[in-house]
Structure formats: C-alpha cells, structure tokens
Design an enzyme around this catalytic site. Structure first.
Site, PDB file in Angstrom:
ATOM      1  N   LYS A  98      -7.797  -1.201   2.903  1.00  0.00           N
ATOM      2  CA  LYS A  98      -6.357  -1.463   2.726  1.00  0.00           C
ATOM      3  C   LYS A  98      -5.668  -0.240   2.102  1.00  0.00           C
ATOM      4  O   LYS A  98      -4.637   0.205   2.571  1.00  0.00           O
ATOM      5  CB  LYS A  98      -6.140  -2.697   1.831  1.00  0.00           C
TER       6      LYS A  98
ATOM      7  N   ARG B 178      -3.096 -13.114  -2.868  1.00  0.00           N
ATOM      8  CA  ARG B 178      -4.545 -13.290  -2.959  1.00  0.00           C
ATOM      9  C   ARG B 178      -4.915 -14.755  -3.077  1.00  0.00           C
ATOM     10  O   ARG B 178      -6.097 -15.089  -3.144  1.00  0.00           O
ATOM     11  CB  ARG B 178      -5.054 -12.547  -4.193  1.00  0.00           C
TER      12      ARG B 178
ATOM     13  N   ARG C 258     -17.113   4.778  -3.829  1.00  0.00           N
ATOM     14  CA  ARG C 258     -15.661   5.056  -3.819  1.00  0.00           C
ATOM     15  C   ARG C 258     -15.238   5.824  -5.063  1.00  0.00           C
ATOM     16  O   ARG C 258     -15.684   5.549  -6.168  1.00  0.00           O
ATOM     17  CB  ARG C 258     -14.901   3.736  -3.734  1.00  0.00           C
TER      18      ARG C 258
ATOM     19  N   ARG D  64     -13.734   3.349 -10.277  1.00  0.00           N
ATOM     20  CA  ARG D  64     -13.157   2.165 -10.918  1.00  0.00           C
ATOM     21  C   ARG D  64     -14.244   1.386 -11.648  1.00  0.00           C
ATOM     22  O   ARG D  64     -15.374   1.296 -11.170  1.00  0.00           O
ATOM     23  CB  ARG D  64     -12.520   1.264  -9.856  1.00  0.00           C
TER      24      ARG D  64
ATOM     25  N   ARG E 234     -16.367 -10.217  -6.876  1.00  0.00           N
ATOM     26  CA  ARG E 234     -15.081 -10.013  -6.196  1.00  0.00           C
ATOM     27  C   ARG E 234     -15.138 -10.574  -4.775  1.00  0.00           C
ATOM     28  O   ARG E 234     -14.169 -11.141  -4.273  1.00  0.00           O
ATOM     29  CB  ARG E 234     -14.721  -8.518  -6.175  1.00  0.00           C
TER      30      ARG E 234
HETATM   31  P1  AMP Z   1      -7.663  -4.376  -5.995  1.00  0.00           P
HETATM   32  O1  AMP Z   1      -7.301  -3.003  -6.460  1.00  0.00           O
HETATM   33  O2  AMP Z   1      -6.706  -4.931  -4.983  1.00  0.00           O
HETATM   34  O3  AMP Z   1      -9.106  -4.476  -5.556  1.00  0.00           O
HETATM   35  O4  AMP Z   1      -7.509  -5.330  -7.274  1.00  0.00           O
HETATM   36  C1  AMP Z   1      -8.339  -5.177  -8.408  1.00  0.00           C
HETATM   37  C2  AMP Z   1      -8.338  -6.437  -9.246  1.00  0.00           C
HETATM   38  O5  AMP Z   1      -7.011  -6.701  -9.726  1.00  0.00           O
HETATM   39  C3  AMP Z   1      -8.731  -7.709  -8.519  1.00  0.00           C
HETATM   40  O6  AMP Z   1     -10.137  -7.863  -8.443  1.00  0.00           O
HETATM   41  C4  AMP Z   1      -8.061  -8.781  -9.388  1.00  0.00           C
HETATM   42  O7  AMP Z   1      -8.769  -9.001 -10.572  1.00  0.00           O
HETATM   43  C5  AMP Z   1      -6.754  -8.099  -9.776  1.00  0.00           C
HETATM   44  N1  AMP Z   1      -5.674  -8.410  -8.795  1.00  0.00           N
HETATM   45  C6  AMP Z   1      -5.091  -7.530  -7.926  1.00  0.00           C
HETATM   46  N2  AMP Z   1      -4.166  -8.143  -7.174  1.00  0.00           N
HETATM   47  C7  AMP Z   1      -4.147  -9.437  -7.567  1.00  0.00           C
HETATM   48  C8  AMP Z   1      -3.415 -10.580  -7.153  1.00  0.00           C
HETATM   49  N3  AMP Z   1      -2.506 -10.522  -6.153  1.00  0.00           N
HETATM   50  N4  AMP Z   1      -3.670 -11.777  -7.763  1.00  0.00           N
HETATM   51  C9  AMP Z   1      -4.579 -11.857  -8.762  1.00  0.00           C
HETATM   52  N5  AMP Z   1      -5.308 -10.819  -9.203  1.00  0.00           N
HETATM   53  C10 AMP Z   1      -5.108  -9.611  -8.619  1.00  0.00           C
END
Ligand code: AMP
Length: 222
Positions: free
Chosen positions: A20, A96, A135, A168, A179
């Site tokens: 993404k 999400r 990554r 990260r 996740r």
């Molecule tokens: P990402 O960078 O999209 O992988 O997001 C990293 C982490 O942020 C996720 O594993 C969640 O803990 C939190 N997070 C990101 N976006 C959301 C969302 N829309 N709703 C809830 N938690 C989120």
C-alpha cells in the site's frame, strides 16, 4: 470510471506488507490526490511523544488496533483541513474495521464526495514475512525500501534525502503474526462491505511493484 476529471477518492486495502505504501505515491503523482496513511500519522504522534503517541505505541507493537473514534477523527480532520485533499484522497491503512468504513461513507455522503474505489492488494500470508522483516522506512516521508527486494542506493540511507532509514518496531515476525490475525479478523470483512457498496476491485499484489502498478491503472480504467 473510477477516476473522474483527474480526481480520485479511494481506499487501499491489504495486509501489512501488501505494498500500500509503495503504490500510494504512484497514485498521488498521477492524480494529485493526498495520501493519508493512518499508520504514518500515528508514528508521527509517537515521535512527537504526544499522549496519543505514547498510548498508541503499545497497541501498535502488540499488533492491535487504535480505537475507531480516534482514527475516524484523524481522517475527518485531514479531509476537512488539508488543502492537498481537495483533489481527492488515497486512504492507506484506513478503514481497518467495519465501523470505520461505515463512518467514512457517512462522512463522505454528507460532503457529497462518495468513494470511487476500494482497491484490495491481495497477497498470501506466507509471502508477507519476508517482505516485512526486510522492510526499511524513511520516517519523515513514509518512503519504504526492502533490504533485498528494493534496496536503497546507499545502504541504510534514504535515496532522496540521504537521511537514515529505520526498521519499524512492529516489523518483526512476532508482531507480524498478530497484525495478520488482526487483519483477517477485523479488516478483511471490509472487502465484503465494499463488494456490497459496489466500489471493490482487487489486484494480485504478489507480483513485482511495476506489474502491480499497471494492474492498478487498469482497475482505474486508465
Ligand atoms: P500501518 O502503518 O498501516 O501498518 O499501521 C501500523 C499500526 O497502526 C497498525 O498495526 C495499528 O496498530 C495502527 N493503525 C493504523 N491505522 C489504523 C486504523 N485505521 N485503525 C486502527 N489502528 C490503526
């Protein structure tokens, strides 16, 4: 057609490591829309050590989700106040959960700017471990690299700024397992939701990024 008058209002769906964050900048370049990554927004709160950031970090490292109200509020604030979003938006990592998807639709209906596309980047779980554990990211821009599959020109340095790349804290095999479980349980049902509302499409995101991009363009009627 998905992209009308060169504006685009879309959601990118897919498990962690689906690409993404790699494809979103291509969409931004082509359509001039804003890229809203809720993960990047949360990580920015963490680096600023805000109250939200401190609480979010624990949840993120454990592979859980931040509350729907907080996330919907964040996106609403950006869509209303970020001038870059006037030409449309690419939502990455949001919605999400089903309640997030419903609240987003209600918010967009109120503004008379309905979603045009919810594009699912499909990849089998087995492929994601290697993608995630290799990554590297540039925190300020969200640009991402991979130690083997997409290395930076200079090891450990961002191609554009030369600043250091980081891994990260949730990009490890243990957190990824959680996740992915969260994704399948809470986020994947959104696919059915968008199939019903008629905006869903999918591409095979196990391919290399160039082929994924050309499939995305086809999905958007380009
Ligand atoms: P990402 O960078 O999209 O992988 O997001 C990293 C982490 O942020 C996720 O594993 C969640 O803990 C939190 N997070 C990101 N976006 C959301 C969302 N829309 N709703 C809830 N938690 C989120």
């Amino acid at each position: 057609m998905a992209a009308e008058n060169d504006t685009l209002r879309m959601v990118l769906l897919g498990p962690p490591g689906a690409g993404k964050g790699t494809q979103a900048p291509n969409l931004v370049n082509k359509f001039g829309a804003c890229h809203l990554s809720t993960g990047d927004m949360l990580r920015s709160q963490i680096s600023k050590k805000t109250e939200l950031g401190l609480q979010a970090k624990k949840i993120m490292d454990a592979g859980g989700l931040i509350s729907d109200d907080i996330m919907v509020g964040m996106i609403k604030g950006e869509l209303e106040n970020n001038p870059a979003c006037k030409k449309g938006f690419i939502l990455d990592g949001f919605p999400r959960t089903i309640p997030q998807a419903e609240k987003l639709d209600a918010m967009l209906a109120e503004k008379n700017i309905p979603l045009q596309k919810a594009l699912e980047l499909k990849v089998d779980d087995e492929l994601l471990v290697a993608r995630i554990t290799g990554r590297l990211v540039h925190p300020a821009s969200g640009r991402s690299y991979h130690k083997l599959f997409n290395p930076p020109k200079v090891p450990g340095k961002d191609d554009v700024t030369g600043e250091p790349l980081v891994q990260r804290s949730d990009d490890n095999a243990d957190a990824l397992k959680k996740r992915l479980a969260t994704y399948h349980k809470q986020t994947e049902p959104i696919v059915k939701y968008y199939q019903k509302t008629g905006v869903w499409a999918a591409v095979d995101a196990s391919q290399n990024p160039k082929n994924v991009w050309s499939d995305i363009l086809k999905c958007l009627g380009q």
